[in-house]
Enzyme design. Structure first.
Site, PDB file in Angstrom:
ATOM      1  CE1 TYR A 254      -3.512   2.668   0.286  1.00 57.58           C
ATOM      2  CE2 TYR A 254      -2.329   3.404   2.243  1.00 57.58           C
ATOM      3  CZ  TYR A 254      -3.289   3.618   1.270  1.00 57.58           C
ATOM      4  OH  TYR A 254      -4.031   4.775   1.282  1.00 57.58           O
TER       5      TYR A 254
ATOM      6  CE  LYS B  36      -3.404   5.676  -2.065  1.00 60.12           C
ATOM      7  NZ  LYS B  36      -4.298   6.375  -3.010  1.00 60.12           N
TER       8      LYS B  36
ATOM      9  CD  GLU C 266     -18.043   2.224   1.995  1.00 64.97           C
ATOM     10  OE1 GLU C 266     -17.412   1.620   1.100  1.00 64.97           O
ATOM     11  OE2 GLU C 266     -19.261   2.448   1.931  1.00 64.97           O
ATOM     12  CG  PHE C 267      -8.775   3.517   4.085  1.00 63.89           C
ATOM     13  CD1 PHE C 267      -8.163   3.571   2.837  1.00 63.89           C
ATOM     14  CD2 PHE C 267      -8.005   3.166   5.189  1.00 63.89           C
ATOM     15  CE1 PHE C 267      -6.819   3.273   2.687  1.00 63.89           C
ATOM     16  CE2 PHE C 267      -6.661   2.867   5.050  1.00 63.89           C
ATOM     17  CZ  PHE C 267      -6.067   2.914   3.804  1.00 63.89           C
TER      18      PHE C 267
END
Length: 251
Positions: free
Chosen positions: A153, A157, A189-190
C-alpha cells in the site's frame, strides 16, 4: 457554462463527498465506480437537488480496455473535462511482507497505480487539445513515509506521489495543473475494506481521536480546483490535529 469534473471511485468516501461538493457548486459531474446501483442513486440525487448534469460510468479502473473504451467514447458534450480527480484506490490487509497476500498486492497496485494511469491517459487528450485542465491525484501520508505492515500500500502511494511529479513536468507545456493531495487517517470505508469487513478492527483505527472526514477532503479538493488559473497547489499533506505523520498519532 457549467464546468465539468470527472471523479473516479465516486460511490463512497472521498469520491462521493467530492462529487456532492462540486455538484452543489454547479459543476456537471462524470462519476465512475464499480457499483452501478450506487452510481445511479447518486446521479438521481444530484440531478434532483442541484440541477446539474451527471454522467454515471460503471467500470473498474483496473480494466484497461473498459477504461479506454468508455472514456475515449464520451459524448462530445462531456469531453471538455476541466478537472479529473483520480480518487479510486484502496488498502487491503495489514500484514508483514513475508505474510502478505499476493492477490491483495495485485489489487492495490492495479487499482492505486495502474488504474490512475489508465484513466489519466484516456482523459488527457481532452485537456491537451484545449491546453487547459487540472488533474488532482488522491495520495496518502503513506506515500510520504513507509510504516510497518504497509508494504505494497505504501509503495502504491509513493508511486502516486512520483507519478504526480512526473505528470507536472511532462504536462507543463500544455498549461495543465497537477495537484497531489495526501490525506492522513480518515474515517471512511477505507478501514472496513482494508480489514475485509472486520468492523472491530476497522473501528479501532479511529478510537480516541477525531479523524479526518470525507467532507474535509472534498473541501480541500474544491479549494485547489478553484484557485486563479495561474496558481497551482502542487503537493498537499493533510492530517487531523491528532496526527503528525504516518507514525505519530495522539489518542
Amino acid at each position: 457554462m457549467n464546468k465539468t469534473i470527472l471523479i473516479t471511485g465516486a460511490t463512497s468516501g472521498f469520491g462521493k463527498a467530492i462529487t456532492y461538493k462540486f455538484a452543489a457548486a454547479g459543476w456537471n459531474c462524470i462519476i465512475t465506480g464499480r457499483r452501478a446501483d450506487r452510481l445511479h442513486e447518486i446521479t438521481a440525487e444530484l440531478e434532483k437537488n442541484y440541477s446539474v448534469k451527471v454522467l454515471p460510468l460503471v467500470f473498474d479502473v483496473r480494466d484497461r480496455k473498459a477504461v479506454t473504451d468508455t472514456l475515449t467514447a464520451l459524448p462530445q458534450e462531456w469531453k471538455a473535462i476541466d478537472v479529473l480527480v483520480n480518487n479510486a484506490g484502496l488498502a487491503l490487509g495489514r500484514d508483514s511482507f513475508e505474510n502478505a497476500n499476493l492477490d491483495d498486492w495485485d489489487t492495490m497496485i492495479d487499482t492505486n497505480v495502474k488504474g490512475l494511469m489508465y484513466v489519466t491517459k484516456a482523459v488527457l487528450p481532452f485537456m491537451t487539445d484545449r491546453k487547459t485542465g487540472h488533474i488532482i491525484n488522491i495520495g496518502s501520508t503513506a506515500g510520504k513515509e513507509v510504516y510497518k505492515d504497509g508494504n505494497a500500500y505504501c509503495a502504491s502511494k509513493h508511486a502516486v506521489d512520483a507519478i504526480s511529479k512526473a505528470m507536472r513536468i511532462d504536462l507543463l507545456p500544455y498549461g495543465i495543473k497537477v495537484t497531489a493531495i495526501h490525506p492522513g487517517a480518515a474515517e471512511t470505508e477505507f478501514s472496513i475494506v482494508r480489514f475485509k469487513g472486520d468492523d472491530t478492527k476497522a473501528n479501532a483505527v479511529y478510537d480516541g481521536y477525531k479523524a479526518l472526514q470525507a467532507e474535509d477532503i472534498a473541501e480541500i479538493t474544491y479549494y485547489t480546483a478553484t484557485l486563479p488559473t495561474h496558481v497551482c497547489i502542487n503537493d498537499l499533506v493533510v492530517t487531523c490535529v491528532s496526527q503528525a505523520n504516518s507514525f505519530y498519532l495522539h489518542r
